[in-house]
Design a protein around this motif. Sequence first.
Motif, short mmCIF file in Angstrom:
data_model
loop_
_atom_site.label_atom_id
_atom_site.label_comp_id
_atom_site.label_asym_id
_atom_site.label_seq_id
_atom_site.Cartn_x
_atom_site.Cartn_y
_atom_site.Cartn_z
N VAL A 104 44.57 39.64 50.99
CA VAL A 104 43.28 40.14 50.99
C VAL A 104 43.18 41.34 49.71
CG1 VAL A 104 41.20 41.53 51.83
CG2 VAL A 104 42.32 39.81 53.30
N ALA A 105 44.08 42.39 49.74
CA ALA A 105 44.00 43.26 48.59
C ALA A 105 44.38 42.79 47.37
CB ALA A 105 44.94 44.22 49.09
N GLY A 106 45.33 41.92 47.46
CA GLY A 106 45.98 41.11 46.16
C GLY A 106 44.99 40.53 45.49
N LEU A 107 44.04 39.38 46.30
CA LEU A 107 43.17 38.63 45.67
C LEU A 107 42.05 39.25 45.02
CD1 LEU A 107 42.33 35.68 48.04
CD2 LEU A 107 43.21 35.54 45.57
N HIS A 108 41.55 40.69 45.73
CA HIS A 108 40.46 41.26 45.20
C HIS A 108 40.96 41.76 43.95
CE1 HIS A 108 37.76 44.86 44.30
NE2 HIS A 108 37.08 44.07 44.81
N MET A 109 42.24 42.24 43.57
CA MET A 109 42.73 42.69 42.21
C MET A 109 42.84 41.40 41.28
SD MET A 109 45.76 45.29 43.16
CE MET A 109 45.75 46.18 41.47
N VAL A 110 43.51 40.37 41.80
CA VAL A 110 43.47 39.20 40.80
C VAL A 110 42.06 38.64 40.27
CG1 VAL A 110 44.28 36.83 40.85
CG2 VAL A 110 45.64 38.40 41.88
N LEU A 111 41.04 38.82 41.06
CA LEU A 111 40.01 37.98 41.01
C LEU A 111 38.94 38.83 40.23
CD1 LEU A 111 39.26 35.90 44.17
CD2 LEU A 111 40.28 35.22 42.00
N THR A 112 38.95 40.37 40.43
CA THR A 112 38.03 41.27 39.75
C THR A 112 38.64 42.25 39.09
OG1 THR A 112 38.37 43.07 41.47
CG2 THR A 112 36.85 41.07 42.10
N TRP A 113 39.82 42.36 38.64
CA TRP A 113 40.50 43.33 37.82
C TRP A 113 39.84 44.60 38.02
CZ3 TRP A 113 43.47 42.05 32.90
CH2 TRP A 113 44.37 41.14 33.09
N ASN A 157 47.62 49.81 45.33
CA ASN A 157 48.86 49.73 45.15
C ASN A 157 49.59 50.48 46.23
OD1 ASN A 157 47.93 51.99 44.13
ND2 ASN A 157 49.51 51.67 42.26
N THR A 158 48.77 51.33 47.08
CA THR A 158 49.38 52.24 48.36
C THR A 158 49.53 51.11 49.34
OG1 THR A 158 46.99 52.68 48.56
CG2 THR A 158 48.30 54.40 47.75
N ILE A 159 48.54 50.71 49.93
CA ILE A 159 48.58 49.45 50.86
C ILE A 159 49.55 48.39 50.57
CG2 ILE A 159 46.64 48.39 50.53
CD1 ILE A 159 46.01 48.45 53.54
N ILE A 160 49.35 48.01 49.40
CA ILE A 160 50.08 46.79 49.06
C ILE A 160 51.95 47.25 48.95
CG2 ILE A 160 51.01 45.61 47.05
CD1 ILE A 160 48.08 45.05 46.33
N ALA A 161 51.98 48.35 48.60
CA ALA A 161 53.48 48.82 48.57
C ALA A 161 54.01 48.90 50.08
CB ALA A 161 53.73 50.00 47.74
N ILE A 168 48.07 42.77 37.32
CA ILE A 168 48.96 41.49 37.34
C ILE A 168 49.98 42.01 38.30
CG2 ILE A 168 50.20 40.05 35.97
CD1 ILE A 168 48.23 40.55 33.59
N ALA A 169 50.49 43.30 37.58
CA ALA A 169 51.83 43.69 38.23
C ALA A 169 51.77 44.09 39.83
CB ALA A 169 52.28 45.07 37.58
N PHE A 170 50.53 44.33 40.30
CA PHE A 170 50.68 44.54 41.75
C PHE A 170 49.97 43.44 42.48
CE2 PHE A 170 51.14 48.83 40.32
CZ PHE A 170 52.40 49.18 40.66
N GLY A 171 48.65 43.06 42.00
CA GLY A 171 47.93 42.02 42.59
C GLY A 171 48.54 40.72 42.94
N GLU A 172 49.13 40.18 41.78
CA GLU A 172 49.51 38.83 41.78
C GLU A 172 50.72 38.52 42.82
OE1 GLU A 172 49.52 36.52 38.02
OE2 GLU A 172 47.60 37.51 37.45
N PRO A 173 51.79 39.34 42.57
CA PRO A 173 52.84 39.28 43.36
C PRO A 173 52.29 39.57 44.96
CG PRO A 173 53.60 40.65 41.77
CD PRO A 173 52.15 40.38 41.64
N ALA A 174 51.43 40.35 45.18
CA ALA A 174 51.01 40.74 46.68
C ALA A 174 50.32 39.26 47.04
CB ALA A 174 49.77 41.52 46.50
N VAL A 175 49.68 38.56 46.40
CA VAL A 175 48.97 37.35 47.05
C VAL A 175 50.07 36.32 47.33
CG1 VAL A 175 47.46 35.27 46.38
CG2 VAL A 175 46.90 37.68 45.48
#
Length: 240
Positions: free
Chosen positions: A70-79, A24-28, A91-98
């Motif tokens: 890339v960052a969001g998909l890893h969060m979505v697919l691997t939790w 969520n650092t690089i995503i933000a 969910i809160a960070f990964g899915e909106p990022a994708v």
Amino acid sequence: MTHHALLLSAPGPKTNWAGMPTYNTIIAVTAGAGLLLVVALGYQLLKPGRTITPDGWALAFGAIGFVLVVAGLHMVLTWPLAGGGFPQNNIAFGEPAVLFGVLLLAAALYLWKRGADINSANRVVHTARVTAPVSLLVFGVGLACLGIAAAGWKYTLFAAPPQEPVAGKFARWPWLETSFVSAAYLLVGVGAVLFPFMLRRPRGRAAQVIGVAWGLSGLAFFLFGALAYFTHIGLIMNTK
């Protein structure tokens, strides 16, 4: 206090950070930059006679979109955050990022292939027509962000633990950071929900509201993410 804060507030806390990568650092930072650039491009599109260099915008949107996907998909697919006791952040960070990343990549591709169109005499009308089909997805992203904002306030999702520098000073008031992050999601959601209606009158009041909402939320996420590079490193050092 959230499960996150409870997990890290015990005496002598230890966290398996190697098994819990956090993005969520690089995503933000990238999401904030993306929102600010979307507002800036929209402003230039609406300025009569303003010449736009599409290749530069394609590069910017492509770079940001790639990082988010890339960052969001890893969060979505691997939790990855599930093991630490707060899977909801996947969910809160990964899915909106994708979703935002895919939209930016689509915009980058269009600007790269058909960039000359945004300097045509009827560029506002043309851009609105081109964007109309994808505006349904933007509307859906807006509803998702409103849901995340509501969940953040209801369940105090984004409160910092006391071991985190700066933000941890306010751990006794968990609603404070929660309100900041939830308000940013709320502003993104309001702008995205208005987006399809704005396309009917691109120079109307809705465009101004979207510009303010995405500008403020983009700045909030950008600065929040930049600060988090210090606070999250400090959190890791205090809990490893």
